[in-house]
Write an enzyme that holds these catalytic residues in place. Structure first.
Site, mmCIF file in Angstrom:
data_model
loop_
_atom_site.group_PDB
_atom_site.id
_atom_site.type_symbol
_atom_site.label_atom_id
_atom_site.label_comp_id
_atom_site.label_asym_id
_atom_site.label_seq_id
_atom_site.Cartn_x
_atom_site.Cartn_y
_atom_site.Cartn_z
ATOM 1 C CB ALA A 117 42.457 -53.539 -7.907
ATOM 2 C CE1 TYR A 149 44.384 -62.356 -10.824
ATOM 3 C CE2 TYR A 149 45.209 -61.764 -13.119
ATOM 4 C CZ TYR A 149 45.265 -61.399 -11.621
ATOM 5 O OH TYR A 149 45.425 -60.236 -11.174
#
Ligand code: UDP
Length: 326
Positions: A117, A149
Protein backbone atom coordinates in the site's frame (compact mmCIF):
# COMPACT_ATOMS: atom_id res chain seq x y z
CA UNK A 1 -7.05 -18.89 0.89
CA UNK A 2 -4.74 -17.83 3.73
CA UNK A 3 -4.08 -14.12 3.78
CA UNK A 4 -1.44 -12.21 5.76
CA UNK A 5 -2.30 -8.56 6.48
CA UNK A 6 0.38 -6.35 8.02
CA UNK A 7 -1.29 -3.46 9.82
CA UNK A 8 -4.32 -5.71 10.14
CA UNK A 9 -5.63 -3.89 13.22
CA UNK A 10 -5.48 -0.56 11.45
CA UNK A 11 -8.35 1.26 9.87
CA UNK A 12 -7.98 -0.18 6.34
CA UNK A 13 -6.42 -3.50 7.46
CA UNK A 14 -9.35 -4.32 9.74
CA UNK A 15 -11.87 -3.73 6.94
CA UNK A 16 -9.77 -5.94 4.65
CA UNK A 17 -9.75 -8.64 7.37
CA UNK A 18 -13.55 -8.38 7.59
CA UNK A 19 -13.92 -8.83 3.84
CA UNK A 20 -11.73 -11.94 3.69
CA UNK A 21 -13.39 -13.47 6.76
CA UNK A 22 -16.83 -12.85 5.22
CA UNK A 23 -15.68 -14.73 2.10
CA UNK A 24 -14.73 -17.79 4.14
CA UNK A 25 -10.96 -17.26 3.89
CA UNK A 26 -8.37 -17.37 6.68
CA UNK A 27 -6.73 -14.18 7.91
CA UNK A 28 -3.45 -13.76 9.76
CA UNK A 29 -2.86 -10.24 10.92
CA UNK A 30 0.22 -8.61 12.40
CA UNK A 31 0.08 -5.18 13.99
CA UNK A 32 2.19 -3.41 16.60
CA UNK A 33 -0.84 -1.32 17.65
CA UNK A 34 1.16 1.90 17.20
CA UNK A 35 -1.62 3.55 15.24
CA UNK A 36 -3.91 0.55 14.85
CA UNK A 37 -6.24 -0.49 17.64
CA UNK A 38 -7.27 -3.83 19.07
CA UNK A 39 -10.83 -2.52 19.12
CA UNK A 40 -10.85 -2.62 15.30
CA UNK A 41 -10.47 -6.41 15.30
CA UNK A 42 -12.07 -7.29 18.65
CA UNK A 43 -15.20 -8.58 16.86
CA UNK A 44 -13.03 -11.12 14.96
CA UNK A 45 -11.35 -12.51 18.05
CA UNK A 46 -12.48 -16.06 18.65
CA UNK A 47 -13.21 -16.70 14.99
CA UNK A 48 -11.20 -19.85 14.15
CA UNK A 49 -10.32 -18.41 10.75
CA UNK A 50 -8.81 -15.24 12.26
CA UNK A 51 -5.40 -15.08 13.97
CA UNK A 52 -3.50 -12.04 15.12
CA UNK A 53 0.03 -11.34 16.26
CA UNK A 54 0.84 -8.19 18.19
CA UNK A 55 4.34 -7.44 16.97
CA UNK A 56 6.27 -5.28 14.56
CA UNK A 57 6.87 -6.22 10.93
CA UNK A 58 10.54 -5.48 11.73
CA UNK A 59 10.65 -8.77 13.65
CA UNK A 60 12.11 -11.00 10.94
CA UNK A 61 11.61 -14.47 12.50
CA UNK A 62 7.95 -13.68 13.22
CA UNK A 63 7.43 -12.36 9.71
CA UNK A 64 9.16 -15.40 8.21
CA UNK A 65 6.80 -17.72 10.08
CA UNK A 66 3.70 -15.77 9.08
CA UNK A 67 4.70 -15.50 5.42
CA UNK A 68 5.29 -19.25 5.44
CA UNK A 69 1.76 -19.93 6.66
CA UNK A 70 0.02 -17.72 4.10
CA UNK A 71 -0.64 -17.69 0.36
CA UNK A 72 -0.54 -13.93 -0.20
CA UNK A 73 0.57 -10.80 1.70
CA UNK A 74 -1.03 -7.37 1.99
CA UNK A 75 1.53 -4.93 3.37
CA UNK A 76 -0.49 -2.12 4.94
CA UNK A 77 1.62 -1.48 8.07
CA UNK A 78 3.00 2.07 7.82
CA UNK A 79 3.21 5.41 9.56
CA UNK A 80 -0.02 7.25 8.76
CA UNK A 81 -1.44 10.73 9.14
CA UNK A 82 0.18 14.02 8.15
CA UNK A 83 0.25 15.23 11.78
CA UNK A 84 2.11 12.16 13.01
CA UNK A 85 4.52 12.38 10.10
CA UNK A 86 5.36 16.03 10.70
CA UNK A 87 5.83 15.37 14.43
CA UNK A 88 7.78 12.07 14.14
CA UNK A 89 9.76 12.01 10.88
CA UNK A 90 12.35 9.50 12.13
CA UNK A 91 9.68 7.00 13.09
CA UNK A 92 7.93 7.60 9.74
CA UNK A 93 10.98 6.94 7.60
CA UNK A 94 12.14 3.92 9.61
CA UNK A 95 8.70 2.32 9.85
CA UNK A 96 7.99 2.72 6.16
CA UNK A 97 11.35 1.83 4.67
CA UNK A 98 12.59 -0.91 7.05
CA UNK A 99 9.17 -2.51 7.38
CA UNK A 100 8.77 -2.88 3.63
CA UNK A 101 12.34 -4.23 3.30
CA UNK A 102 11.55 -7.00 5.77
CA UNK A 103 8.17 -7.88 4.26
CA UNK A 104 9.51 -8.09 0.71
CA UNK A 105 12.64 -10.03 1.70
CA UNK A 106 10.59 -12.61 3.61
CA UNK A 107 7.94 -12.90 0.89
CA UNK A 108 10.68 -13.33 -1.69
CA UNK A 109 12.03 -16.43 0.06
CA UNK A 110 8.72 -18.19 -0.59
CA UNK A 111 7.70 -16.17 -3.68
CA UNK A 112 4.37 -15.15 -2.13
CA UNK A 113 2.51 -12.38 -3.96
CA UNK A 114 2.68 -9.06 -2.09
CA UNK A 115 0.46 -6.01 -2.43
CA UNK A 116 2.20 -2.91 -1.07
CA UNK A 117 0.00 0.00 0.00
CA UNK A 118 1.39 3.35 -1.08
CA UNK A 119 -0.29 6.72 -1.09
CA UNK A 120 -1.41 9.62 -3.23
CA UNK A 121 1.13 11.67 -1.21
CA UNK A 122 3.77 10.44 -3.67
CA UNK A 123 2.34 12.75 -6.36
CA UNK A 124 3.46 15.57 -4.06
CA UNK A 125 3.10 18.99 -5.61
CA UNK A 126 2.28 17.70 -9.08
CA UNK A 127 -0.34 19.81 -10.86
CA UNK A 128 -1.08 17.23 -13.57
CA UNK A 129 -4.61 16.64 -12.22
CA UNK A 130 -6.11 14.03 -12.40
CA UNK A 131 -3.02 12.08 -11.35
CA UNK A 132 -2.08 9.12 -13.54
CA UNK A 133 0.15 6.28 -12.36
CA UNK A 134 2.87 7.06 -14.91
CA UNK A 135 2.84 10.82 -14.22
CA UNK A 136 5.72 12.71 -12.59
CA UNK A 137 6.11 12.78 -8.81
CA UNK A 138 6.98 16.30 -7.62
CA UNK A 139 8.59 16.48 -4.19
CA UNK A 140 9.21 19.56 -2.08
CA UNK A 141 12.40 20.35 -0.16
CA UNK A 142 13.91 17.84 2.28
CA UNK A 143 13.70 20.51 5.00
CA UNK A 144 9.92 20.06 5.01
CA UNK A 145 8.99 17.02 7.07
CA UNK A 146 5.89 16.16 5.06
CA UNK A 147 7.93 15.05 2.06
CA UNK A 148 9.74 12.40 4.09
CA UNK A 149 6.50 10.47 4.04
CA UNK A 150 6.09 10.82 0.27
CA UNK A 151 9.72 9.86 -0.33
CA UNK A 152 9.65 6.90 2.06
CA UNK A 153 6.57 5.53 0.32
CA UNK A 154 8.15 6.18 -3.09
CA UNK A 155 11.14 4.09 -1.95
CA UNK A 156 8.69 1.34 -0.92
CA UNK A 157 7.25 1.47 -4.44
CA UNK A 158 10.68 1.32 -6.09
CA UNK A 159 11.63 -1.63 -3.91
CA UNK A 160 8.42 -3.55 -4.61
CA UNK A 161 8.76 -3.01 -8.36
CA UNK A 162 12.48 -3.89 -8.25
CA UNK A 163 11.71 -7.20 -6.51
CA UNK A 164 9.43 -8.06 -9.41
CA UNK A 165 11.84 -7.00 -12.15
CA UNK A 166 14.97 -8.42 -10.62
CA UNK A 167 13.80 -11.40 -8.56
CA UNK A 168 10.41 -12.25 -10.06
CA UNK A 169 8.63 -11.80 -6.74
CA UNK A 170 5.05 -10.97 -7.79
CA UNK A 171 4.30 -7.52 -6.35
CA UNK A 172 1.53 -4.95 -6.83
CA UNK A 173 1.60 -1.31 -5.72
CA UNK A 174 -1.56 0.64 -4.89
CA UNK A 175 -1.75 4.38 -4.26
CA UNK A 176 -4.63 5.07 -1.90
CA UNK A 177 -6.32 8.48 -2.13
CA UNK A 178 -7.80 9.74 1.18
CA UNK A 179 -9.47 6.52 2.25
CA UNK A 180 -12.17 7.17 4.85
CA UNK A 181 -14.99 5.49 6.77
CA UNK A 182 -15.89 4.07 10.17
CA UNK A 183 -12.93 3.20 12.48
CA UNK A 184 -10.66 5.92 11.09
CA UNK A 185 -9.35 7.96 13.97
CA UNK A 186 -8.87 11.71 13.91
CA UNK A 187 -5.90 11.32 16.24
CA UNK A 188 -3.34 11.65 13.46
CA UNK A 189 -4.94 14.63 11.80
CA UNK A 190 -7.29 13.08 9.24
CA UNK A 191 -9.92 15.58 8.31
CA UNK A 192 -13.23 13.66 8.22
CA UNK A 193 -13.10 12.07 11.69
CA UNK A 194 -11.76 15.38 13.03
CA UNK A 195 -14.63 17.42 11.59
CA UNK A 196 -17.25 14.86 12.63
CA UNK A 197 -16.01 14.79 16.23
CA UNK A 198 -15.81 18.58 16.36
CA UNK A 199 -19.34 18.92 14.97
CA UNK A 200 -20.80 16.33 17.36
CA UNK A 201 -19.25 18.03 20.38
CA UNK A 202 -20.17 21.57 19.34
CA UNK A 203 -16.53 22.65 19.00
CA UNK A 204 -15.41 24.76 16.02
CA UNK A 205 -14.58 22.91 12.80
CA UNK A 206 -10.94 23.71 12.04
CA UNK A 207 -10.42 24.32 8.31
CA UNK A 208 -6.69 24.59 7.59
CA UNK A 209 -5.57 27.25 5.12
CA UNK A 210 -8.46 28.99 3.33
CA UNK A 211 -10.31 25.69 2.71
CA UNK A 212 -10.09 25.94 -1.10
CA UNK A 213 -7.84 22.84 -1.29
CA UNK A 214 -9.72 19.83 -2.66
CA UNK A 215 -9.66 16.10 -1.99
CA UNK A 216 -11.57 13.01 -3.22
CA UNK A 217 -12.59 10.69 -0.39
CA UNK A 218 -12.67 6.94 -1.11
CA UNK A 219 -14.94 4.74 0.97
CA UNK A 220 -12.93 2.08 2.78
CA UNK A 221 -15.24 -0.80 1.80
CA UNK A 222 -14.91 0.10 -1.89
CA UNK A 223 -11.15 0.39 -1.48
CA UNK A 224 -10.64 -3.01 0.18
CA UNK A 225 -12.81 -4.58 -2.55
CA UNK A 226 -10.35 -3.20 -5.11
CA UNK A 227 -7.37 -4.58 -3.14
CA UNK A 228 -8.86 -8.08 -3.15
CA UNK A 229 -9.66 -7.85 -6.87
CA UNK A 230 -6.09 -6.76 -7.67
CA UNK A 231 -4.64 -9.59 -5.61
CA UNK A 232 -6.69 -12.04 -7.68
CA UNK A 233 -5.59 -10.72 -11.09
CA UNK A 234 -2.33 -11.96 -12.54
CA UNK A 235 -2.09 -8.87 -14.74
CA UNK A 236 -1.71 -6.63 -11.66
CA UNK A 237 1.83 -7.89 -11.04
CA UNK A 238 4.60 -5.33 -11.49
CA UNK A 239 2.02 -2.53 -11.83
CA UNK A 240 0.95 0.57 -9.89
CA UNK A 241 -2.73 1.43 -9.41
CA UNK A 242 -4.50 4.53 -8.10
CA UNK A 243 -7.50 3.71 -5.91
CA UNK A 244 -9.99 6.33 -4.79
CA UNK A 245 -13.06 8.32 -5.63
CA UNK A 246 -13.38 11.03 -8.26
CA UNK A 247 -15.96 13.09 -6.31
CA UNK A 248 -13.90 16.22 -5.65
CA UNK A 249 -14.79 18.48 -2.74
CA UNK A 250 -13.09 21.51 -1.19
CA UNK A 251 -12.28 21.27 2.52
CA UNK A 252 -14.51 24.29 3.21
CA UNK A 253 -17.43 22.58 1.43
CA UNK A 254 -16.64 19.43 3.42
CA UNK A 255 -16.86 21.34 6.71
CA UNK A 256 -20.22 22.79 5.64
CA UNK A 257 -21.53 19.35 4.69
CA UNK A 258 -20.46 17.81 8.01
CA UNK A 259 -22.08 20.69 9.84
CA UNK A 260 -25.30 20.27 7.82
CA UNK A 261 -25.50 16.49 8.18
CA UNK A 262 -24.88 16.54 11.94
CA UNK A 263 -27.21 19.52 12.49
CA UNK A 264 -24.38 21.01 14.54
CA UNK A 265 -24.26 24.61 15.74
CA UNK A 266 -20.44 24.57 15.63
CA UNK A 267 -18.82 27.47 13.83
CA UNK A 268 -16.33 26.90 11.03
CA UNK A 269 -12.97 28.59 11.63
CA UNK A 270 -9.86 28.82 9.45
CA UNK A 271 -6.44 27.99 10.92
CA UNK A 272 -3.21 28.95 9.11
CA UNK A 273 -1.14 25.96 7.98
CA UNK A 274 1.86 27.17 10.02
CA UNK A 275 -0.22 26.87 13.18
CA UNK A 276 -1.89 23.61 12.22
CA UNK A 277 1.29 21.73 11.25
CA UNK A 278 4.66 23.49 11.15
CA UNK A 279 6.17 26.62 9.69
CA UNK A 280 6.40 26.55 5.91
CA UNK A 281 4.00 23.58 5.64
CA UNK A 282 3.04 22.88 2.03
CA UNK A 283 -0.37 21.45 1.16
CA UNK A 284 -1.61 20.12 -2.16
CA UNK A 285 -4.21 22.45 -3.69
CA UNK A 286 -5.92 19.60 -5.60
CA UNK A 287 -5.70 15.85 -5.35
CA UNK A 288 -7.78 13.82 -7.81
CA UNK A 289 -7.02 10.28 -8.99
CA UNK A 290 -7.38 8.90 -12.47
CA UNK A 291 -8.70 5.43 -11.65
CA UNK A 292 -9.18 4.18 -15.22
CA UNK A 293 -6.36 1.63 -14.84
CA UNK A 294 -7.83 -0.22 -11.85
CA UNK A 295 -11.33 0.05 -13.36
CA UNK A 296 -10.21 -1.49 -16.66
CA UNK A 297 -8.57 -4.45 -14.91
CA UNK A 298 -11.04 -5.14 -12.08
CA UNK A 299 -14.24 -3.26 -12.89
CA UNK A 300 -13.61 -1.08 -9.80
CA UNK A 301 -16.11 1.73 -9.40
CA UNK A 302 -16.84 3.69 -6.21
CA UNK A 303 -20.36 2.85 -5.05
CA UNK A 304 -20.81 5.22 -2.12
CA UNK A 305 -21.34 9.00 -2.34
CA UNK A 306 -19.58 11.47 -0.06
CA UNK A 307 -22.79 12.20 1.85
CA UNK A 308 -23.29 8.46 2.48
CA UNK A 309 -19.68 8.18 3.65
CA UNK A 310 -20.17 11.13 6.01
CA UNK A 311 -23.37 9.60 7.40
CA UNK A 312 -21.53 6.33 8.12
CA UNK A 313 -18.78 8.18 10.01
CA UNK A 314 -21.30 10.32 11.90
CA UNK A 315 -23.20 7.19 12.90
CA UNK A 316 -19.96 5.51 14.01
CA UNK A 317 -18.96 8.41 16.24
CA UNK A 318 -22.49 9.20 17.48
CA UNK A 319 -22.68 5.84 19.20
CA UNK A 320 -19.31 6.14 20.91
CA UNK A 321 -18.12 7.46 24.22
CA UNK A 322 -15.22 9.23 22.52
CA UNK A 323 -17.49 10.74 19.84
CA UNK A 324 -17.30 14.07 21.50
CA UNK A 325 -13.73 13.79 22.73
CA UNK A 326 -10.75 15.49 21.08
N1 UDP B 1 -7.52 19.51 7.25
C1 UDP B 1 -8.27 20.55 7.80
N2 UDP B 1 -8.61 20.48 9.12
C2 UDP B 1 -8.27 19.43 9.92
C3 UDP B 1 -7.51 18.37 9.35
C4 UDP B 1 -7.16 18.44 8.02
O1 UDP B 1 -8.61 21.51 7.11
O2 UDP B 1 -8.63 19.45 11.12
C5 UDP B 1 -7.17 19.59 5.82
C6 UDP B 1 -5.71 19.28 5.49
O3 UDP B 1 -4.90 20.44 5.62
C7 UDP B 1 -5.80 18.81 4.04
C8 UDP B 1 -7.17 18.09 4.01
O4 UDP B 1 -7.90 18.59 5.13
O5 UDP B 1 -5.83 19.89 3.15
C9 UDP B 1 -7.06 16.57 4.12
O6 UDP B 1 -6.27 16.28 5.27
P1 UDP B 1 -5.97 14.81 5.75
O7 UDP B 1 -4.94 14.90 6.84
O8 UDP B 1 -7.24 14.09 6.05
O9 UDP B 1 -5.33 14.08 4.48
P2 UDP B 1 -4.18 14.55 3.44
O10 UDP B 1 -4.92 14.81 2.17
O11 UDP B 1 -3.52 15.77 3.96
O12 UDP B 1 -3.30 13.37 3.37
Amino acid sequence: MRVLITGGAGFIGSHLSDLYISRGDEVFCIDDLSTGSFENIAHLKGNPRFRYTIDSVHNQPVMAELVDQCDVVFHLAAAVGVKLIVESPVRTIETNVRGTEVVLAQANKKKKKVLVASTSEVYGLSSEVPFKEDGNLVMGATTKGRWSYACSKAIDEFLALAYWREKKLPTVVVRLFNTVGPRQTGQYGMVIPTFVKQALSGRPLTVYGDGSQTRCFGYVKDVVGALVALMEKEESVGEVFNIGSSEEVSIMQLAERVKGLTGSKSEIVTVPYDEAYEEGFEDMPRRVPDTSKVSALTGFRPTVTLDEILRSVIEYYSGRQDGAAA
